[in-house]
Every structure is written in C-alpha cells, then in structure tokens.
Design an enzyme around this catalytic site. Sequence first.
Site, mmCIF file in Angstrom:
data_model
loop_
_atom_site.group_PDB
_atom_site.id
_atom_site.type_symbol
_atom_site.label_atom_id
_atom_site.label_comp_id
_atom_site.label_asym_id
_atom_site.label_seq_id
_atom_site.Cartn_x
_atom_site.Cartn_y
_atom_site.Cartn_z
ATOM 1 N N HIS A 168 1.253 -0.243 15.186
ATOM 2 C CA HIS A 168 0.194 -0.957 14.455
ATOM 3 C C HIS A 168 -0.895 0.015 13.974
ATOM 4 O O HIS A 168 -2.071 -0.127 14.308
ATOM 5 C CB HIS A 168 -0.422 -2.071 15.329
ATOM 6 C CG HIS A 168 -1.153 -3.118 14.542
ATOM 7 N ND1 HIS A 168 -1.150 -4.455 14.850
ATOM 8 C CD2 HIS A 168 -1.935 -3.022 13.432
ATOM 9 C CE1 HIS A 168 -1.890 -5.128 13.987
ATOM 10 N NE2 HIS A 168 -2.384 -4.272 13.109
ATOM 11 N N ARG B 193 2.151 -8.624 9.876
ATOM 12 C CA ARG B 193 2.025 -9.122 11.244
ATOM 13 C C ARG B 193 3.414 -9.315 11.842
ATOM 14 O O ARG B 193 4.347 -9.717 11.143
ATOM 15 C CB ARG B 193 1.287 -10.464 11.266
ATOM 16 C CG ARG B 193 -0.198 -10.361 11.037
ATOM 17 C CD ARG B 193 -0.928 -9.700 12.203
ATOM 18 N NE ARG B 193 -2.369 -9.638 11.991
ATOM 19 C CZ ARG B 193 -3.026 -8.576 11.500
ATOM 20 N NH1 ARG B 193 -2.376 -7.476 11.192
ATOM 21 N NH2 ARG B 193 -4.331 -8.597 11.350
HETATM 22 P P1 NDP Z 1 -5.351 -10.469 0.856
HETATM 23 O O1 NDP Z 1 -5.899 -11.766 1.344
HETATM 24 O O2 NDP Z 1 -6.195 -9.597 0.012
HETATM 25 O O3 NDP Z 1 -3.990 -10.751 0.062
HETATM 26 C C1 NDP Z 1 -3.050 -11.665 0.523
HETATM 27 C C2 NDP Z 1 -1.955 -11.820 -0.524
HETATM 28 O O4 NDP Z 1 -0.924 -12.650 0.019
HETATM 29 C C3 NDP Z 1 -2.449 -12.501 -1.788
HETATM 30 O O5 NDP Z 1 -1.860 -11.922 -2.910
HETATM 31 C C4 NDP Z 1 -1.946 -13.938 -1.623
HETATM 32 O O6 NDP Z 1 -1.697 -14.615 -2.840
HETATM 33 C C5 NDP Z 1 -0.654 -13.706 -0.881
HETATM 34 N N1 NDP Z 1 -0.245 -14.911 -0.160
HETATM 35 C C6 NDP Z 1 -0.888 -15.554 0.835
HETATM 36 N N2 NDP Z 1 -0.205 -16.644 1.227
HETATM 37 C C7 NDP Z 1 0.895 -16.689 0.447
HETATM 38 C C8 NDP Z 1 1.983 -17.589 0.362
HETATM 39 N N3 NDP Z 1 2.067 -18.670 1.135
HETATM 40 N N4 NDP Z 1 2.925 -17.341 -0.566
HETATM 41 C C9 NDP Z 1 2.863 -16.267 -1.370
HETATM 42 N N5 NDP Z 1 1.840 -15.373 -1.334
HETATM 43 C C10 NDP Z 1 0.872 -15.586 -0.425
HETATM 44 O O7 NDP Z 1 -4.846 -9.694 2.145
HETATM 45 P P2 NDP Z 1 -4.856 -8.117 2.411
HETATM 46 O O8 NDP Z 1 -4.100 -7.468 1.329
HETATM 47 O O9 NDP Z 1 -6.245 -7.661 2.686
HETATM 48 O O10 NDP Z 1 -4.066 -8.034 3.808
HETATM 49 C C11 NDP Z 1 -2.793 -8.605 3.989
HETATM 50 C C12 NDP Z 1 -2.447 -8.603 5.467
HETATM 51 O O11 NDP Z 1 -2.100 -7.296 5.894
HETATM 52 C C13 NDP Z 1 -3.572 -8.974 6.420
HETATM 53 O O12 NDP Z 1 -3.740 -10.377 6.483
HETATM 54 C C14 NDP Z 1 -3.115 -8.405 7.731
HETATM 55 O O13 NDP Z 1 -2.336 -9.331 8.431
HETATM 56 C C15 NDP Z 1 -2.226 -7.245 7.310
HETATM 57 N N6 NDP Z 1 -2.826 -5.947 7.686
HETATM 58 C C16 NDP Z 1 -2.129 -5.131 8.523
HETATM 59 C C17 NDP Z 1 -2.653 -3.905 8.881
HETATM 60 C C18 NDP Z 1 -1.908 -2.985 9.776
HETATM 61 O O14 NDP Z 1 -2.479 -1.976 10.227
HETATM 62 N N7 NDP Z 1 -0.650 -3.239 10.063
HETATM 63 C C19 NDP Z 1 -3.961 -3.455 8.387
HETATM 64 C C20 NDP Z 1 -4.599 -4.375 7.507
HETATM 65 C C21 NDP Z 1 -4.038 -5.586 7.186
HETATM 66 P P3 NDP Z 1 -2.905 -15.172 -3.774
HETATM 67 O O15 NDP Z 1 -3.736 -13.976 -4.115
HETATM 68 O O16 NDP Z 1 -2.216 -15.736 -4.936
HETATM 69 O O17 NDP Z 1 -3.657 -16.171 -2.957
HETATM 70 C C1 OXD Z 2 -6.073 -5.612 10.068
HETATM 71 C C2 OXD Z 2 -5.204 -4.809 10.934
HETATM 72 O O1 OXD Z 2 -5.840 -6.821 9.905
HETATM 73 O O2 OXD Z 2 -5.566 -3.634 11.222
HETATM 74 O O3 OXD Z 2 -7.033 -5.045 9.537
HETATM 75 O O4 OXD Z 2 -4.145 -5.276 11.354
#
Ligand code: NDP
Ligand code: OXD
Length: 309
Positions: free
Chosen positions: A272, A224
């Site tokens: 994006h 993000r």
């Molecule tokens: P998940 O919820 O599956 O994974 C999130 C990861 O981040 C987990 O490993 C979690 O740790 C870690 N995490 C969260 N908070 C913290 C913290 N404070 N400190 C350290 N680690 C942390 O998310 P996704 O993989 O599905 O997606 C990640 C992000 O990617 C989405 O939220 C979205 O914003 C972005 N995204 C962007 C897209 C784009 O087109 N640009 C498309 C899709 C997603 P733990 O497992 O230990 O809780």
């Molecule tokens: C998502 C994205 O969060 O596309 O899936 O950014």
Amino acid sequence: MALLVIAPDLEMTPFVEQLHTLDPELEIRIWPEFGNADDIEFALTWYHPPGELKKFINLKCIASFGAGVDHILRDPNLPPGVLLTRVVESSMPQFMSEYVILAVLNYCRQFDIYKEDKINKQWQPRIPLLARDIRIGIMGLGQLGADAATKLIQLGFEVIGWSRTPKTISGVLSFAGDDALANFLSQANILICLLPLTSATKGILNRNTFEKLPAGAYLINVARGEHLIEKDLLDALKSGYLSGACLDVFNVEPLPEDHPFWNHPNIMITPHISSLTDPKAVMPQILENYHRMKSGKPLLHVVDVERGY
Ligand code: NDP
Ligand code: OXD
C-alpha cells in the site's frame, strides 16, 4: 477549539510537526489523548476506530488523511451532519502515476523474468511488449486516473478510461456508466483500477470482469483491496484469463503471512505504497480547511457522502 489527529496505525509525527511549523498556535490533540472531547471541532483521520468520532459532539469536519474516504464511511456510527473532506493535490497523482508507469513497464519489458534469469545466470533476450500494441484501460478517471492516463499516453500507449460520467481527456477514449463497462473491458490488455471503494465498486474486479478482458490481460490494482475478489483472481490466473497482476492493496492489510498471493509467481506485491500523503504537500490543505471551518467559509474538497467519494 482543537484539531484531533486520529490515525492509530500511522506514524503521525511528521504530519503533526508540519502542522505546528505552519501554525505554531494550532492546538493539536493526538488520539487517544484528546483531553476535553467538547474542544474537538476538526478531526484528521485514517482508519479511526468505528464509533469513536461520536464522542465529539462539537465536531464539524472529518478530514481524510488520504484521497479515499472509505475508511471513514465504513463507520456506521459517524456523527450526523459533519462534513467530510479528502486530499486533492498534485503530489499524490505524481506518486501514483510513477507507480503505475513502473508496473506497466515492468510487465511490458518483463523485468520480473530478467530478475529470475539473473538468479539462474541465464542470458536470455526476450521480445518485449511494445507500447503501441498495448491498450491500457483505466477504471476511474478522477485526480489519479486522469493523471496516469495522460502520462501513459505520453509513453506511447493507447489509453481508454471508464468512469461514471463521460470525460474529455486528450487522447483518452472515454467510456461511461455500467452499460459501457463490457465494451471497455473487451479492449483493455492492461486493466488498472483507480476507483474509489463504494457500494457500486466493491468486488468489481471479479470473475465476470476478468472474462470480458482480452485473453492474457494484466491487472494492476492500486485502489482498494475490497475491489478485488481474491479467489477470482487466483482462478483467472490459473485458467489464463489473466497473465499476471500487480497489487498494492489487499482485503486484509498487512497481507497475512499464509496468504496464497505471497508465493504466486505472477503476482507482484507492494505494501500500500503506490501513492503517499506527503506532509509538506498535504498539511497546508488540512490547515486551510481548519481555518475555513473556524471562519465559517466553505471547505475545500468536500466529499459527496451519498455517492461515497
Ligand atoms: P476521484 O474521486 O478523484 O475519482 C474517482 C473516479 O472514479 C471518477 O472518475 C469517478 O467517476 C469514478 N467512479 C466512481 N464510482 C464509479 C462507478 N460506480 N462507476 C464508474 N466510475 C466510477 O478519486 P481519486 O482519483 O482521488 O482516487 C481514487 C481512489 O484511489 C481512492 O478512492 C483511493 O481508494 C485510491 N487510492 C489509493 C492509494 C494507494 O496508495 N494505493 C493512494 C490514493 C488513493 P465520475 O468522475 O464520473 O464521478
Ligand atoms: C489514500 C491512500 O486513499 O493512500 O490516499 O490509500
């Protein structure tokens, strides 16, 4: 009972058509034409106007159209007690890993420079960065980060990852929690952000973070825009802490025309698109949750609202 689609900035026709194909009986309302608000029990959303969902007093589930839910949780007036769900499925990590691999290889094999060389008709072989000499640090090892990590290892890169809780992913050295962040950063030649946007992660790509990286590190932000303090990136590029960045997400999207990133020679920009919500892959999951909700079954991929992801 009806399903409301509320995604003002997206072209939703392919998604609505896919839902109709899967379930011709499904009653779909497309915001702002939602008819009787009391009919709405399920909302499929992407950046809905804050406060709008409060109109639907029978709402039971707010489903994110993507993997992130920050666009829902930024609304201070969400109806209380409503479940939030998000997308978890295999095409999204596939798209994301393709992008991340492309960004990493583009940097290591210096394709941007060769594009310039072509414009200048310059034949100039350059020494590439070798995968075996590069350690990639992935912030966030969830559905997207874990998939990218596994695929980058297959290409011969060393991969380390940082998450809230420790992870076991074959070949990936796991760092967990705030106390491990500095050690993690000090080893990452390429830093990839795949964190959810929460109060704990907002602004995490900042000057302090950049200064802990090995000199000349490269940044890839595909999570993000609000993870990044944009001025700190410009300063870090100027001072040489960072050698470049590939950015798919921004504080303001679309990126304003007069934004300094556009003309920066070491910043790669995409709008994006690093991962996509594929109607054929994702709508079955939305429909499954709609039917689960109707029959009182537990929903899939429910978000922990307290944690923010
Ligand atoms: P998940 O919820 O599956 O994974 C999130 C990861 O981040 C987990 O490993 C979690 O740790 C870690 N995490 C969260 N908070 C913290 C913290 N404070 N400190 C350290 N680690 C942390 O998310 P996704 O993989 O599905 O997606 C990640 C992000 O990617 C989405 O939220 C979205 O914003 C972005 N995204 C962007 C897209 C784009 O087109 N640009 C498309 C899709 C997603 P733990 O497992 O230990 O809780
Ligand atoms: C998502 C994205 O969060 O596309 O899936 O950014």
